[in-house]
Enzyme design. Structure first.
Site, PDB file in Angstrom:
ATOM      1  N   LYS A   1       1.773   7.097   8.312  1.00  0.00           N
ATOM      2  CA  LYS A   1       0.362   6.754   8.537  1.00  0.00           C
ATOM      3  C   LYS A   1      -0.651   7.727   7.908  1.00  0.00           C
ATOM      4  O   LYS A   1      -1.826   7.386   7.771  1.00  0.00           O
ATOM      5  CB  LYS A   1       0.078   6.699  10.052  1.00  0.00           C
TER       6      LYS A   1
ATOM      7  N   PRO B   1       5.035  12.347  10.204  1.00  0.00           N
ATOM      8  CA  PRO B   1       5.201  11.338   9.146  1.00  0.00           C
ATOM      9  C   PRO B   1       6.036  10.119   9.522  1.00  0.00           C
ATOM     10  O   PRO B   1       6.132   9.173   8.743  1.00  0.00           O
ATOM     11  CB  PRO B   1       5.875  12.115   8.005  1.00  0.00           C
TER      12      PRO B   1
ATOM     13  N   HIS C   1       7.524  -4.103  -0.065  1.00  0.00           N
ATOM     14  CA  HIS C   1       8.592  -4.189   0.936  1.00  0.00           C
ATOM     15  C   HIS C   1       8.136  -5.029   2.122  1.00  0.00           C
ATOM     16  O   HIS C   1       7.109  -4.747   2.717  1.00  0.00           O
ATOM     17  CB  HIS C   1       8.976  -2.786   1.435  1.00  0.00           C
TER      18      HIS C   1
ATOM     19  N   TYR D   1       3.297  -0.789  11.939  1.00  0.00           N
ATOM     20  CA  TYR D   1       3.815  -0.190  10.707  1.00  0.00           C
ATOM     21  C   TYR D   1       3.008  -0.648   9.484  1.00  0.00           C
ATOM     22  O   TYR D   1       2.698   0.163   8.603  1.00  0.00           O
ATOM     23  CB  TYR D   1       5.301  -0.539  10.537  1.00  0.00           C
TER      24      TYR D   1
ATOM     25  N   TYR E   1      15.408   3.908   8.812  1.00  0.00           N
ATOM     26  CA  TYR E   1      15.041   4.932   9.801  1.00  0.00           C
ATOM     27  C   TYR E   1      16.241   5.113  10.722  1.00  0.00           C
ATOM     28  O   TYR E   1      16.726   4.137  11.300  1.00  0.00           O
ATOM     29  CB  TYR E   1      13.818   4.483  10.618  1.00  0.00           C
TER      30      TYR E   1
HETATM   31  P1  RFL Z   1      -4.500  16.830   1.231  1.00  0.00           P
HETATM   32  O1  RFL Z   1      -3.529  15.971   0.470  1.00  0.00           O
HETATM   33  O2  RFL Z   1      -3.959  17.958   2.027  1.00  0.00           O
HETATM   34  O3  RFL Z   1      -5.582  17.363   0.206  1.00  0.00           O
HETATM   35  C1  RFL Z   1      -6.548  18.347   0.565  1.00  0.00           C
HETATM   36  C2  RFL Z   1      -6.962  19.085  -0.676  1.00  0.00           C
HETATM   37  O4  RFL Z   1      -7.962  20.059  -0.344  1.00  0.00           O
HETATM   38  C3  RFL Z   1      -7.685  21.272  -1.028  1.00  0.00           C
HETATM   39  N1  RFL Z   1      -8.313  22.387  -0.309  1.00  0.00           N
HETATM   40  C4  RFL Z   1      -9.422  23.014  -0.726  1.00  0.00           C
HETATM   41  N2  RFL Z   1     -10.217  22.813  -1.792  1.00  0.00           N
HETATM   42  C5  RFL Z   1     -11.286  23.647  -1.945  1.00  0.00           C
HETATM   43  N3  RFL Z   1     -11.566  24.647  -1.097  1.00  0.00           N
HETATM   44  C6  RFL Z   1     -10.814  24.888  -0.012  1.00  0.00           C
HETATM   45  N4  RFL Z   1     -11.097  25.862   0.833  1.00  0.00           N
HETATM   46  C7  RFL Z   1      -9.688  24.051   0.208  1.00  0.00           C
HETATM   47  N5  RFL Z   1      -8.720  23.988   1.158  1.00  0.00           N
HETATM   48  C8  RFL Z   1      -7.905  22.986   0.829  1.00  0.00           C
HETATM   49  C9  RFL Z   1      -6.158  21.333  -1.041  1.00  0.00           C
HETATM   50  O5  RFL Z   1      -5.677  22.195  -2.070  1.00  0.00           O
HETATM   51  C10 RFL Z   1      -5.805  19.867  -1.293  1.00  0.00           C
HETATM   52  O6  RFL Z   1      -5.670  19.553  -2.657  1.00  0.00           O
HETATM   53  O7  RFL Z   1      -5.360  15.930   2.251  1.00  0.00           O
HETATM   54  P2  RFL Z   1      -5.915  14.421   2.073  1.00  0.00           P
HETATM   55  O8  RFL Z   1      -6.541  14.231   0.724  1.00  0.00           O
HETATM   56  O9  RFL Z   1      -6.694  14.139   3.286  1.00  0.00           O
HETATM   57  O10 RFL Z   1      -4.592  13.512   2.057  1.00  0.00           O
HETATM   58  C11 RFL Z   1      -3.782  13.374   3.190  1.00  0.00           C
HETATM   59  C12 RFL Z   1      -2.322  13.099   2.780  1.00  0.00           C
HETATM   60  O11 RFL Z   1      -1.943  14.069   1.836  1.00  0.00           O
HETATM   61  C13 RFL Z   1      -1.367  13.127   3.985  1.00  0.00           C
HETATM   62  O12 RFL Z   1      -1.942  12.490   5.111  1.00  0.00           O
HETATM   63  C14 RFL Z   1      -0.024  12.425   3.699  1.00  0.00           C
HETATM   64  O13 RFL Z   1       0.670  13.068   2.678  1.00  0.00           O
HETATM   65  C15 RFL Z   1       0.842  12.368   4.967  1.00  0.00           C
HETATM   66  N6  RFL Z   1       2.169  11.802   4.714  1.00  0.00           N
HETATM   67  C16 RFL Z   1       2.353  10.427   4.657  1.00  0.00           C
HETATM   68  N7  RFL Z   1       1.307   9.590   4.773  1.00  0.00           N
HETATM   69  C17 RFL Z   1       1.474   8.239   4.647  1.00  0.00           C
HETATM   70  O14 RFL Z   1       0.493   7.501   4.780  1.00  0.00           O
HETATM   71  N8  RFL Z   1       2.696   7.684   4.354  1.00  0.00           N
HETATM   72  C18 RFL Z   1       3.801   8.444   4.210  1.00  0.00           C
HETATM   73  O15 RFL Z   1       4.865   7.905   3.891  1.00  0.00           O
HETATM   74  C19 RFL Z   1       3.671   9.882   4.402  1.00  0.00           C
HETATM   75  N9  RFL Z   1       4.720  10.704   4.244  1.00  0.00           N
HETATM   76  C20 RFL Z   1       3.272  12.643   4.561  1.00  0.00           C
HETATM   77  C21 RFL Z   1       4.542  12.067   4.327  1.00  0.00           C
HETATM   78  C22 RFL Z   1       3.134  14.044   4.601  1.00  0.00           C
HETATM   79  C23 RFL Z   1       4.236  14.846   4.444  1.00  0.00           C
HETATM   80  N10 RFL Z   1       4.028  16.257   4.486  1.00  0.00           N
HETATM   81  C24 RFL Z   1       4.624  17.165   3.612  1.00  0.00           C
HETATM   82  C25 RFL Z   1       2.974  16.806   5.313  1.00  0.00           C
HETATM   83  C26 RFL Z   1       5.662  12.866   4.172  1.00  0.00           C
HETATM   84  C27 RFL Z   1       5.525  14.253   4.270  1.00  0.00           C
HETATM   85  C28 RFL Z   1       6.784  15.053   4.136  1.00  0.00           C
HETATM   86  C1  PHB Z   2       8.335   8.932   2.080  1.00  0.00           C
HETATM   87  O1  PHB Z   2       8.839   8.133   1.268  1.00  0.00           O
HETATM   88  O2  PHB Z   2       8.014  10.082   1.759  1.00  0.00           O
HETATM   89  C2  PHB Z   2       8.133   8.483   3.490  1.00  0.00           C
HETATM   90  C3  PHB Z   2       8.334   7.155   3.817  1.00  0.00           C
HETATM   91  C4  PHB Z   2       8.173   6.736   5.129  1.00  0.00           C
HETATM   92  C5  PHB Z   2       7.818   7.665   6.099  1.00  0.00           C
HETATM   93  C6  PHB Z   2       7.605   8.999   5.756  1.00  0.00           C
HETATM   94  C7  PHB Z   2       7.773   9.413   4.444  1.00  0.00           C
HETATM   95  O3  PHB Z   2       7.707   7.252   7.384  1.00  0.00           O
END
Ligand code: RFL
Ligand code: PHB
Length: 400
Positions: free
Chosen positions: A300, A296, A75, A388, A204
């Site tokens: 990032k 989110p 994109h 971004y 957005y």
């Molecule tokens: P995670 O993915 O939380 O993984 C951590 C893992 O550790 C395990 N764990 C344990 N394991 C052993 N012993 C323990 N005591 C433990 N405690 C926990 C957990 O079960 C898990 O499997 O962290 P990690 O790997 O640092 O990854 C980070 C990302 O997941 C997170 O930053 C992103 O998902 C954030 N995020 C977004 N980031 C982007 O760059 N672009 C996006 O578009 C974006 N959209 C989002 C998002 C996060 C969202 N939510 C739900 C928080 C959209 C949403 C809705």
């Molecule tokens: C997503 O597709 O989950 C998503 C995309 C952009 C954002 C946050 C979440 O800023």
């Protein structure tokens, strides 16, 4: 008790832990991963969707980029909808030729899990009561319970990749750690559906009824979000109610084009800004959501996790190959510079796009005026675009 030995014990098999494990493997450094839940559970968490170039490059460096390049959608722009009008931000033009990629965190995680399995590398899923020990010494170790037995992993380093609720940050000495936190008074209700996205690019939305986001996972799978009060429960939101509310927040063209369908997943995520300083405690490092959380809005979180992993990986390679501790000594400082820049952008973009509970009538006018300025100024478009797509890794270095 069983005892094994590895060079780097990684806690958490989310994207941070798996990516670190894969990179270390490519560099000939041995690592074991301990994960609290099952692999299926990890894959069932629907989260990020947007990858920056740094994250794409790291997947390539780890040798797991093939499917991402085939299936990911490049994109070069995003759309901003406010005051009933849509405006495009040409990310490519205003960032000096950079783009982002739509590729779900689930897919990225699956690619890393498959590669790990193909290489025969050890991931211990469903490990209970994981604990980290003696990381202030040269001989740290990790213990966990599985199938009624206690297991011990002796290692040189512990990588805390265990997310916001993990055990590693919680085990750091309280006197050595400083935490900064802001909790926002709303959450995002997300819905995933097998319907074509309403638009080619993400939209957005700043609407009088609250923020909305039209995102996607592919040409046939959409991901939509609505700002909702923190008191809302996901069970109270039927699919119909979701689609109705989304339509009310969109413009006429998008409303007419929107294809609705049954949800594959629906969940509410709270929004938070959070940073831990430092990210290193002796021989234990925090990476990804274990050390910081962004709302989110700026997409990032996953991308910041990927840069932490890159810095940690570089530092560990330097330690093992060059016998130098310079990289591990500089890990926190290097990561935190980038983290605070992304925290700032995510906080600013969140404030610009959401309705807050006690907003005065003038606040919406201020937001529209700011958006109007940004959309009609080269400087404004540049500030959105360069943040971004992700600031350069050497951002902030002295200019030559
Ligand atoms: P995670 O993915 O939380 O993984 C951590 C893992 O550790 C395990 N764990 C344990 N394991 C052993 N012993 C323990 N005591 C433990 N405690 C926990 C957990 O079960 C898990 O499997 O962290 P990690 O790997 O640092 O990854 C980070 C990302 O997941 C997170 O930053 C992103 O998902 C954030 N995020 C977004 N980031 C982007 O760059 N672009 C996006 O578009 C974006 N959209 C989002 C998002 C996060 C969202 N939510 C739900 C928080 C959209 C949403 C809705
Ligand atoms: C997503 O597709 O989950 C998503 C995309 C952009 C954002 C946050 C979440 O800023």
């Amino acid at each position: 008790m069983t005892t094994t030995r590895t060079q780097v014990a990684i806690v958490g098999a989310g994207p941070s832990g798996l990516l670190l494990g894969q990179l270390l493997h490519k560099a000939g450094i041995d690592a074991m991963i301990v994960e609290r839940v099952s692999g299926d559970y990890v894959l069932g968490r629907i989260r990020a969707g947007i990858l920056e170039q740094v994250c794409i490059d790291l997947m390539d460096e780890a040798g797991v980029g093939e499917r991402m390049h085939k299936e990911g959608l490049v994109h070069g722009g995003i759309e901003m909808l406010y005051d009933g009008q849509r405006h495009r931000v040409d990310l490519n033009k205003y960032s000096g030729g950079k783009n982002v990629m739509v590729y779900g965190q689930t897919e990225l995680t699956r690619d890393l899990m498959d590669a790990r399995q193909a290489a025969g590398l050890a991931t211990i899923y469903e490990a209970q009561n994981t604990q980290v020990h003696d990381f202030d010494s040269a001989k740290p170790y990790v213990t966990y319970e599985k199938d009624g037995l206690t297991h011990r992993i002796d290692c040189d380093f512990i990588a805390g990749c265990d997310g916001f609720h993990g055990v590693c940050r919680a085990s750091a000495p309280r006197a050595a750690i400083r935490e900064y936190e802001k909790v926002y008074p709303f959450g995002w209700l997300g819905l995933l559906s097998d319907t074509p996205p309403v638009s080619d690019e993400l939209i957005y939305v700043n609407s009088p009824r609250g923020f909305a986001l039209c995102s996607q996972r592919s040409k046939t799978r959409s991901r939509y979000y609505l700002q909702v009060p923190l008191t809302d429960k996901v069970e109270e939101w039927s699919d119909d109610a979701f689609w109705q509310e989304l339509k009310l927040r969109l413009d006429d063209e998008a409303r007419a084009k929107l294809v609705t369908g049954p949800s594959l997943e629906k969940s509410i995520a709270p929004l938070r800004s959070f940073v831990t300083e430092p990210l290193r405690f002796g021989r234990m490092f925090l990476a990804g959501d274990a050390g910081h959380i962004v709302p989110p809005t700026g997409a990032k979180g996953l991308n910041l996790a990927a840069t932490d992993v890159k810095y940690l990986y570089d530092a560990l390679v330097e330690f093992y190959k060059d016998k130098s501790e310079a990289g591990i000594d500089d890990y926190s400082r290097k990561c935190l510079g980038r983290i605070w820049r992304a925290e700032r952008f995510s906080w600013w973009f969140t404030q610009l796009m959401h309705r807050f509970p006690h907003d005065e009538r003038i606040t919406e006018k201020f937001q529209h005026a700011e958006l109007d300025y940004l959309m009609h100024s080269e400087a404004g478009l540049t500030t959105i675009a360069e943040n971004y797509v992700g600031l350069p890794l050497d951002f902030g270095a002295p200019r030559r």
